[in-house]
Scaffold this motif. Sequence first.
Motif, PDB file in Angstrom:
ATOM      1  N   MET A   1       0.842  -1.197   0.000  1.00 39.57           N
ATOM      2  CA  MET A   1       0.000   0.000   0.000  1.00 39.57           C
ATOM      3  C   MET A   1       0.881   1.253   0.000  1.00 39.57           C
ATOM      4  O   MET A   1       1.770   1.390   0.837  1.00 39.57           O
ATOM      5  N   LYS A   2       0.641   2.149  -0.933  1.00 40.83           N
ATOM      6  CA  LYS A   2       1.388   3.393  -0.991  1.00 40.83           C
ATOM      7  C   LYS A   2       0.731   4.417  -0.084  1.00 40.83           C
ATOM      8  O   LYS A   2      -0.458   4.705  -0.194  1.00 40.83           O
ATOM      9  N   LEU A   3       1.532   4.994   0.820  1.00 41.95           N
ATOM     10  CA  LEU A   3       1.018   5.958   1.782  1.00 41.95           C
ATOM     11  C   LEU A   3       1.671   7.323   1.544  1.00 41.95           C
ATOM     12  O   LEU A   3       2.891   7.421   1.395  1.00 41.95           O
ATOM     13  N   GLU A   4       0.851   8.352   1.511  1.00 39.66           N
ATOM     14  CA  GLU A   4       1.349   9.719   1.390  1.00 39.66           C
ATOM     15  C   GLU A   4       0.643  10.590   2.418  1.00 39.66           C
ATOM     16  O   GLU A   4      -0.578  10.721   2.409  1.00 39.66           O
ATOM     17  N   LEU A   5       1.414  11.173   3.317  1.00 38.37           N
ATOM     18  CA  LEU A   5       0.874  12.065   4.343  1.00 38.37           C
ATOM     19  C   LEU A   5       1.068  13.504   3.887  1.00 38.37           C
ATOM     20  O   LEU A   5       2.175  13.910   3.546  1.00 38.37           O
ATOM     21  N   ILE A   6      -0.020  14.262   3.888  1.00 35.60           N
ATOM     22  CA  ILE A   6       0.007  15.642   3.408  1.00 35.60           C
ATOM     23  C   ILE A   6      -0.298  16.578   4.570  1.00 35.60           C
ATOM     24  O   ILE A   6      -1.307  16.416   5.261  1.00 35.60           O
ATOM     25  N   SER A   7       0.571  17.549   4.789  1.00 31.59           N
ATOM     26  CA  SER A   7       0.369  18.476   5.894  1.00 31.59           C
ATOM     27  C   SER A   7       1.293  19.672   5.735  1.00 31.59           C
ATOM     28  O   SER A   7       1.721  19.992   4.627  1.00 31.59           O
ATOM     29  N   PHE A   8       1.597  20.353   6.863  1.00 32.71           N
ATOM     30  CA  PHE A   8       2.606  21.404   6.870  1.00 32.71           C
ATOM     31  C   PHE A   8       3.553  21.153   8.033  1.00 32.71           C
ATOM     32  O   PHE A   8       3.221  20.394   8.960  1.00 32.71           O
ATOM     33  N   LYS A   9       4.715  21.758   8.005  1.00 30.91           N
ATOM     34  CA  LYS A   9       5.800  21.370   8.902  1.00 30.91           C
ATOM     35  C   LYS A   9       5.483  21.517  10.383  1.00 30.91           C
ATOM     36  O   LYS A   9       5.926  20.715  11.202  1.00 30.91           O
ATOM     37  N   LEU A  10       4.729  22.543  10.749  1.00 30.78           N
ATOM     38  CA  LEU A  10       4.466  22.798  12.163  1.00 30.78           C
ATOM     39  C   LEU A  10       3.230  22.072  12.697  1.00 30.78           C
ATOM     40  O   LEU A  10       2.922  22.208  13.873  1.00 30.78           O
ATOM     41  N   CYS A  11       2.553  21.317  11.879  1.00 24.51           N
ATOM     42  CA  CYS A  11       1.294  20.689  12.296  1.00 24.51           C
ATOM     43  C   CYS A  11       1.529  19.603  13.352  1.00 24.51           C
ATOM     44  O   CYS A  11       2.158  18.581  13.062  1.00 24.51           O
ATOM     45  N   LEU A  54      -4.207  11.774   4.675  1.00 26.46           N
ATOM     46  CA  LEU A  54      -3.421  10.613   4.282  1.00 26.46           C
ATOM     47  C   LEU A  54      -4.020   9.976   3.041  1.00 26.46           C
ATOM     48  O   LEU A  54      -5.222   9.697   3.002  1.00 26.46           O
ATOM     49  N   LYS A  55      -3.182   9.781   2.038  1.00 32.90           N
ATOM     50  CA  LYS A  55      -3.603   9.036   0.856  1.00 32.90           C
ATOM     51  C   LYS A  55      -3.094   7.609   0.986  1.00 32.90           C
ATOM     52  O   LYS A  55      -1.902   7.381   1.185  1.00 32.90           O
ATOM     53  N   ALA A  56      -3.997   6.668   0.912  1.00 27.67           N
ATOM     54  CA  ALA A  56      -3.658   5.245   0.931  1.00 27.67           C
ATOM     55  C   ALA A  56      -4.010   4.693  -0.440  1.00 27.67           C
ATOM     56  O   ALA A  56      -5.188   4.499  -0.752  1.00 27.67           O
ATOM     57  N   ASP A  57      -2.973   4.507  -1.265  1.00 23.38           N
ATOM     58  CA  ASP A  57      -3.186   4.225  -2.691  1.00 23.38           C
ATOM     59  C   ASP A  57      -4.023   5.363  -3.270  1.00 23.38           C
ATOM     60  O   ASP A  57      -3.615   6.506  -3.198  1.00 23.38           O
ATOM     61  N   ASP A  58      -5.209   5.076  -3.766  1.00 25.69           N
ATOM     62  CA  ASP A  58      -6.039   6.121  -4.364  1.00 25.69           C
ATOM     63  C   ASP A  58      -7.153   6.603  -3.440  1.00 25.69           C
ATOM     64  O   ASP A  58      -8.010   7.394  -3.853  1.00 25.69           O
ATOM     65  N   GLN A  59      -7.138   6.127  -2.197  1.00 26.32           N
ATOM     66  CA  GLN A  59      -8.177   6.505  -1.248  1.00 26.32           C
ATOM     67  C   GLN A  59      -7.659   7.573  -0.286  1.00 26.32           C
ATOM     68  O   GLN A  59      -6.475   7.623   0.036  1.00 26.32           O
ATOM     69  N   VAL A  60      -8.581   8.413   0.186  1.00 32.91           N
ATOM     70  CA  VAL A  60      -8.222   9.499   1.087  1.00 32.91           C
ATOM     71  C   VAL A  60      -8.741   9.211   2.492  1.00 32.91           C
ATOM     72  O   VAL A  60      -9.908   8.844   2.672  1.00 32.91           O
ATOM     73  N   VAL A  61      -7.872   9.340   3.471  1.00 32.16           N
ATOM     74  CA  VAL A  61      -8.252   9.227   4.876  1.00 32.16           C
ATOM     75  C   VAL A  61      -8.025  10.608   5.501  1.00 32.16           C
ATOM     76  O   VAL A  61      -6.926  11.158   5.395  1.00 32.16           O
ATOM     77  N   PHE A  62      -9.052  11.162   6.113  1.00 31.98           N
ATOM     78  CA  PHE A  62      -8.918  12.485   6.710  1.00 31.98           C
ATOM     79  C   PHE A  62      -9.390  12.463   8.158  1.00 31.98           C
ATOM     80  O   PHE A  62      -9.930  11.458   8.628  1.00 31.98           O
ATOM     81  N   GLU A  63      -9.165  13.585   8.853  1.00 32.69           N
ATOM     82  CA  GLU A  63      -9.334  13.745  10.300  1.00 32.69           C
ATOM     83  C   GLU A  63      -8.181  13.043  11.013  1.00 32.69           C
ATOM     84  O   GLU A  63      -7.972  11.837  10.878  1.00 32.69           O
TER      85      GLU A  63
END
Length: 222
Positions: A1-11, A54-63
Motif C-alpha cells: 500500500m502506498k502511503l502519502e501524508l500531506i500536511s505542513f511542517k508545524l502541524c 493521508l492518501k492510501a493508494d487512491d483513497q483518502v483518509v482524513f481527520e
Amino acid sequence: MKLELISFKLCPFAQRAIIALNSQNHDFELTYINPMDPPDWFKEISPTGQVPLLKADDQVVFESSVITEFINDISATDMHPADVVKKANNRSWIAFSSALFDDMFNMVIGDEEKFNTAKTALFGKLAKIESVKDSKTFFNGDEFNMIDAAFAPIFMRLAWINEFTDNALSLAEFKNLSAWSDAILALDVVKNSVVDGLDDVYYSNIEGREGYLSTLLVEEDY
C-alpha cells in the motif's frame, strides 16, 4: 500500500501520524503544503480542506484521529493496550489532549490577559492528566503506545517554549508529567518526527505573532 501524508511542517497532528508511521516501520511519502494557500489538487481531494490528510493508494483518509487509528489498523502490532477498558481510557485522554493545542495557540497569539487565561486553562488540564499519570515510564508502563505518540507534540512544544523563555511554562509542579515528557522526548522516533530546525521555525512563529509570549523570549540565546 502506498502511503502519502500531506500536511505542513508545524502541524502537531501530522507529527502524531509521523510518529505512528515510523514506530510501525511504514514506508511513506511526506508532502508539505501551505495551509493558508493550498494547491488546487489538495482542495479537490480534501473534504474539509484541512490537514493532515493521508492518501492510501487512491483513497483518502482524513481527520487526524482517524488517520492515526488507520495507521494502527494496518500495522503488524497494536499501539493501544490490549485491555479494552484501558484502550478506551487511552483514546479518551487522546481526545482530551487535543484541547491543549487550543490553549497553547492562544498563548502564542494572545495579549497578556489572553496569555494568562490560556495558561490557567492549560495548567488545569495538565493537572487532570497528572492526577491519573503514575511513575511508569510511559502512560501504560514500559511500552510506547499511541497515547504517548499523541502527547509527544504537546511536550515538544512546551519544551521549546521553556527553552525560548525563562521556563514560562515549566512542568516542575507536575512530577509525573515531567518525567513522562522527558522519556518521550528522548526517543529517536519522536526526535525524528520533525524536520531539522523546526524549533527555530516555532521561535520565529512566536516572534512573528507579536503576542505577550513574544515579549518573554530570551533573544540572546538564539
